[in-house]
Design a protein around this motif. Structure first.
Motif, PDB file in Angstrom:
ATOM      1  N   ASP A  34      55.223  54.577  41.435  1.00 24.82           N
ATOM      2  CA  ASP A  34      55.286  53.646  40.316  1.00 24.82           C
ATOM      3  C   ASP A  34      56.067  52.418  40.795  1.00 24.82           C
ATOM      4  O   ASP A  34      57.028  52.545  41.534  1.00 24.82           O
ATOM      5  CB  ASP A  34      55.995  54.286  39.122  1.00 24.82           C
ATOM      6  N   SER A  69      54.458  57.263  35.256  1.00 26.04           N
ATOM      7  CA  SER A  69      53.756  56.689  34.110  1.00 26.04           C
ATOM      8  C   SER A  69      52.293  57.115  34.108  1.00 26.04           C
ATOM      9  O   SER A  69      51.711  57.402  35.152  1.00 26.04           O
ATOM     10  CB  SER A  69      53.863  55.169  34.163  1.00 26.04           C
ATOM     11  N   TYR A  70      51.697  57.115  32.932  1.00 25.59           N
ATOM     12  CA  TYR A  70      50.304  57.543  32.792  1.00 25.59           C
ATOM     13  C   TYR A  70      49.311  56.610  33.485  1.00 25.59           C
ATOM     14  O   TYR A  70      48.328  57.090  34.034  1.00 25.59           O
ATOM     15  CB  TYR A  70      49.969  57.732  31.311  1.00 25.59           C
ATOM     16  N   PRO A  71      49.532  55.285  33.469  1.00 25.86           N
ATOM     17  CA  PRO A  71      48.557  54.437  34.173  1.00 25.86           C
ATOM     18  C   PRO A  71      48.405  54.829  35.645  1.00 25.86           C
ATOM     19  O   PRO A  71      47.305  54.762  36.188  1.00 25.86           O
ATOM     20  CB  PRO A  71      49.153  53.028  34.041  1.00 25.86           C
ATOM     21  N   GLU A  89      46.135  57.732  35.912  1.00 20.09           N
ATOM     22  CA  GLU A  89      44.755  57.311  35.652  1.00 20.09           C
ATOM     23  C   GLU A  89      44.145  56.650  36.889  1.00 20.09           C
ATOM     24  O   GLU A  89      43.029  56.961  37.288  1.00 20.09           O
ATOM     25  CB  GLU A  89      44.745  56.352  34.457  1.00 20.09           C
ATOM     26  N   MET A 118      54.519  55.549  29.454  1.00 29.83           N
ATOM     27  CA  MET A 118      53.887  54.230  29.319  1.00 29.83           C
ATOM     28  C   MET A 118      54.852  53.265  28.640  1.00 29.83           C
ATOM     29  O   MET A 118      55.332  53.532  27.549  1.00 29.83           O
ATOM     30  CB  MET A 118      52.603  54.398  28.496  1.00 29.83           C
ATOM     31  N   TYR A 146      55.810  49.869  26.707  1.00 33.49           N
ATOM     32  CA  TYR A 146      55.221  48.912  25.779  1.00 33.49           C
ATOM     33  C   TYR A 146      56.174  47.738  25.810  1.00 33.49           C
ATOM     34  O   TYR A 146      57.278  47.815  25.287  1.00 33.49           O
ATOM     35  CB  TYR A 146      55.148  49.587  24.403  1.00 33.49           C
ATOM     36  N   GLU A 195      50.780  46.410  26.730  1.00 31.13           N
ATOM     37  CA  GLU A 195      50.883  47.654  27.496  1.00 31.13           C
ATOM     38  C   GLU A 195      51.321  47.389  28.938  1.00 31.13           C
ATOM     39  O   GLU A 195      51.060  46.329  29.504  1.00 31.13           O
ATOM     40  CB  GLU A 195      49.529  48.375  27.485  1.00 31.13           C
ATOM     41  N   GLU A 196      51.939  48.403  29.518  1.00 34.40           N
ATOM     42  CA  GLU A 196      52.497  48.334  30.862  1.00 34.40           C
ATOM     43  C   GLU A 196      51.505  47.808  31.905  1.00 34.40           C
ATOM     44  O   GLU A 196      51.874  47.092  32.833  1.00 34.40           O
ATOM     45  CB  GLU A 196      52.942  49.755  31.227  1.00 34.40           C
ATOM     46  N   GLU A 197      50.246  48.169  31.732  1.00 34.70           N
ATOM     47  CA  GLU A 197      49.262  47.816  32.760  1.00 34.70           C
ATOM     48  C   GLU A 197      49.063  46.317  32.922  1.00 34.70           C
ATOM     49  O   GLU A 197      48.534  45.868  33.926  1.00 34.70           O
ATOM     50  CB  GLU A 197      47.920  48.466  32.432  1.00 34.70           C
TER      51      GLU A 197
END
Lengths: 417, 95
Positions: free
Chosen positions: A300, A310-312, A315, B1, B3, B14-16
């Protein structure tokens, strides 16, 4: 120490396996040791083992705040390889690889080292050029390696999608046949049992809370459970917590701690008998003997000590794996976890003396420490025994960040480890 | 995640959409030509790695593409505050 053997297994079966000797003692610490090793993970235990075995220093304690091998040793994806680009790194990891090859016999403990080969895929022309450069460098260093084209890769992994019409087509790979996987827990347990048999004290559930430094030299450590324990030399092998340890000793290390995640699927029938890594789509996968797919990827991006990610990132990792193996898209994931990796700016470890006399650090292995476990322990033991860096460890001094002699493995070695 | 509140967009996203860029408030040595190797090495390579509150630089890479600072706990991952470049953090570690 009771030796493990087929005959022993038969003998103990007669008493329903109830009389096995404990693998290691649970001793009370002495007041003083020749060497204290802080951190009872794979590297720390290997250091203790080689100190006793190769240097005859057995008055040694390993102090671990949790249980043995409970940190990153228990959290990695078990891949072992030595195909690093630069000479310094290649020599170090190849030293480890040679020790891996005889480790089960040496320890009398089955570490399940399986040389099933590692593929590092190339998906672009630049990837393939880098692969050729790295394989050539490996071969000059006496490390096995081959450059494969798409057909060669497809022959080794028939169920990978190597078709030309993918978004990231597999153009080829580097192939190290001697690389493979090992049973991560067994490595820690084998080294622990080996070290204990030489008389090394393994002190668990005991945290080092401070260092005792007199006149610029370390003389011992303060612990939370057993008070002060003195030592002539101290070696810190504390991975993600190394920055915290260095702060106790009054200096700084150029490390940043990041979460690194991995995950395993439900067990499925044998379908993958090698290790597939891809730097470009960024994922790696192998299948354990139990049948579950062991999957990992990058760290990460932010600093963290939370032992979760983290989930991203999960994914993205699974997108990469499904890109390579579309048939895995319906495999369910069983468990996911994160470890704290101590990353160096040049992605190489620190095996070094420090500004504090008699205090040594072995850290900064970042995302790729497991593969080096025996080699790291071996050279760090020599460093602790002699009080100066082992020749293989010399380039990995912490002072390289001031004199500029970096070993820039970033992106050069197969995948982000 | 995560925010994350972007102080430029004035919205949580969102984090992405973001990239973590490491430690914030790194000052370039005023006189680089006369730095010692140690001073220059410290500037280039040595970063704070606290277990607890950390001030870090984030980049809204797929949003407004502007930089801003975040104070975050590196153990609980809780974001304590978000502030613009040039501002000082309100939440700071004790001691």
């Amino acid at each position: 120490m009771q030796r493990y053997s087929g005959f022993g297994l038969l003998k103990h079966s007669l008493s329903y396996h109830e009389n096995w000797q404990r693998a290691w003692r649970n001793p009370k610490p002495k007041k003083k040791y020749d060497v204290i090793i802080v951190g009872g993970g794979g590297h720390g235990l290997a250091t203790a083992y080689y100190l006793a075995k190769e240097h005859g220093i057995t008055n040694v304690a390993v102090i671990e705040k949790g249980h043995l091998g409970g940190g990153n040793t228990a959290r990695n994806t078990t891949i072992v390889r030595s195909n690093y680009l630069w000479d310094e790194a290649a020599h170090l990891y190849e030293h480890a690889m040679k020790l891996w090859e005889g480790l089960s016999q040496d320890l009398n403990y089955n570490v399940m080292f399986s040389q099933r080969g590692v593929l590092n895929l190339g998906h672009t022309l630049q990837d393939m050029r880098d692969i050729q450069r790295r394989v050539n460098a490996n071969r000059l260093n006496g490390i096995d390696g081959e450059v494969l084209d798409t057909k060669g890769v497809q022959e080794i992994v028939p169920n990978m999608d190597c078709s030309a019409n993918r978004r990231y087509p597999v153009l080829g790979a580097s192939w190290q046949p001697r690389a493979g996987v090992a049973r991560h827990d067994a490595v820690a347990w084998g080294f622990a049992r080996g070290a204990d048999s030489y008389g090394v004290d393994l002190i668990q559930q005991c945290e080092v809370v401070d260092m005792i430094i007199e006149d610029g030299a370390i003389v011992g450590v303060k612990t939370n459970r057993h008070g002060d324990i003195m030592a002539d030399r101290v070696g810190c092998v504390t991975a993600g917590n190394s920055g915290v340890m260095a702060k106790m000793a009054g200096f700084e290390l150029p490390l940043e701690s990041h979460p690194l995640q991995a995950l395993v699927s439900e067990p499925i029938k044998p379908c993958l008998d090698t290790v597939v890594m891809s730097n470009h789509v960024h994922g790696y996968v192998s299948q354990s003997d139990k049948g579950d797919l062991v999957i990992g990827a990058g760290i990460d991006g932010y600093n963290g000590y939370g032992q979760r990610g983290s989930y991203p990132t999960i994914e993205h990792t699974l997108q990469a794996i499904v890109e390579l193996f579309p048939q895995f898209s319906r495999v369910r994931m069983n468990r996911q976890w994160g470890g704290i990796v101590d990353t160096c700016p040049d992605a190489c470890p620190i095996i070094s003396d420090t500004p504090v006399e008699n205090l040594f650090f072995n850290c900064g292995w970042g995302t790729g420490g497991f593969k080096a476990t025996p080699g790291s322990g071996n050279v760090f033991a020599a460093t602790l025994a002699k009080g100066e860096a082992h020749p293989l460890a010399k380039p990995f001094s912490m002072f390289r960040f001031h004199n500029g002699a970096l070993i820039d493995e970033h992106g050069a070695a197969g995948v982000a480890h | 995640m995560f925010y994350i509140y972007c102080p430029h967009c004035r919205e949580h996203r969102e984090e992405e959409e973001f990239h973590a860029k490491g430690q914030a408030h790194i000052a370039r040595p005023a006189d680089p030509d006369n730095c010692t190797d140690e001073e220059w090495g410290n500037y280039v390579f040595f970063r704070k790695n606290p277990r607890g509150l950390h001030h870090e630089l984030w980049y809204h890479s797929t949003g407004c593409r502007k930089f801003f600072n975040v104070t975050r706990d590196t153990v609980s991952y809780e974001i304590k505050e978000v502030y613009k470049i040039g501002e000082q953090p309100q939440v700071v570690a004790k001691g």
